[in-house]
Design a protein around this motif. Structure first.
Motif, short mmCIF file in Angstrom:
data_model
loop_
_atom_site.label_atom_id
_atom_site.label_comp_id
_atom_site.label_asym_id
_atom_site.label_seq_id
_atom_site.Cartn_x
_atom_site.Cartn_y
_atom_site.Cartn_z
N VAL A 1 0.81 -1.11 0.05
CA VAL A 1 0.09 -0.02 -0.17
C VAL A 1 0.84 1.21 0.03
N ILE A 2 1.80 1.27 0.94
CA ILE A 2 3.03 2.28 0.92
C ILE A 2 3.50 2.36 -0.49
N VAL A 3 4.05 1.53 -1.22
CA VAL A 3 4.52 1.59 -2.46
C VAL A 3 3.46 2.33 -3.62
N GLU A 4 2.42 1.80 -3.48
CA GLU A 4 1.55 2.03 -4.29
C GLU A 4 1.10 3.61 -4.10
N ALA A 5 1.24 4.28 -2.98
CA ALA A 5 0.93 5.54 -2.63
C ALA A 5 2.13 6.35 -3.18
N ARG A 6 3.45 5.96 -3.04
CA ARG A 6 4.47 6.71 -3.50
C ARG A 6 4.32 6.88 -5.28
N ASN A 7 4.06 5.80 -5.80
CA ASN A 7 3.93 5.57 -7.04
C ASN A 7 2.72 6.65 -7.47
N ARG A 8 1.58 6.66 -6.96
CA ARG A 8 0.51 7.38 -7.21
C ARG A 8 1.01 9.05 -7.12
N TYR A 9 1.92 9.13 -5.94
CA TYR A 9 2.22 10.72 -5.57
C TYR A 9 3.19 10.98 -6.91
N ARG A 10 4.07 10.16 -7.50
CA ARG A 10 4.95 10.56 -8.42
C ARG A 10 4.25 10.55 -9.86
N GLY A 11 3.09 9.84 -9.98
CA GLY A 11 2.45 9.82 -11.12
C GLY A 11 2.79 8.76 -11.86
N LEU A 12 3.15 7.78 -11.19
CA LEU A 12 3.66 6.64 -11.75
C LEU A 12 2.69 5.36 -11.93
N ASP A 13 1.53 5.41 -11.41
CA ASP A 13 0.48 4.54 -11.32
C ASP A 13 -0.08 4.12 -12.72
#
Length: 130
Positions: free
Chosen positions: A118-130
């Motif tokens: 969940v944390i990795v997914e949130a980081r990716n969303r924040y960076r626009g990588l999702d």
């Protein structure tokens, strides 16, 4: 108006110096570094030698392993026992303080394991990588 005698007021400078005035930050700075939790976790089952710890952690340099063990010993989490043998044998183990940290450490490890994705997914969303 009468003059009252001046009284000494204790300020933090009158107390013994601490490296860190905030106990939470002081402790978390130590156990929250890159290697300390891994070493404490590795020592939880029982005493180990330097080489065993190095193999278990894997990607830690000998210099960093030595430095982190010294810091954990300085803070009272572990003890270092040197045996008068040839070649010298050195073992590390948790102290009572280190043992008392096992419960909170296990809770943190389990929480991190359960929430890492969940944390990795949130980081990716924040960076626009999702």
């Amino acid at each position: 108006m009468t003059d009252l005698p001046k009284q000494r007021v204790d300020t933090p400078t009158n107390f013994p110096p601490f490296e860190q005035p905030c106990p939470i930050r002081d402790v978390l700075d130590r156990i929250g570094d890159q290697w300390s939790l891994l070493l404490l976790e590795s020592l939880a089952p029982g005493r180990k030698r330097f080489s065993e710890l190095g193999r278990e952690i894997g990607d830690i340099s000998k210099q960093m392993l030595s430095r982190t063990l010294k810091q954990l010993e300085q803070d009272g989490f572990i003890t270092r026992t040197v045996y008068p043998e040839v070649p010298p044998r050195v073992e590390y183990e948790l102290t009572d303080l280190g043992q008392s940290f096992r419960g909170p450490m296990q809770a943190l490890v389990q929480w991190a394991d359960a929430n890492h994705r969940v944390i990795v997914e949130a980081r990716n969303r924040y960076r626009g990588l999702d």
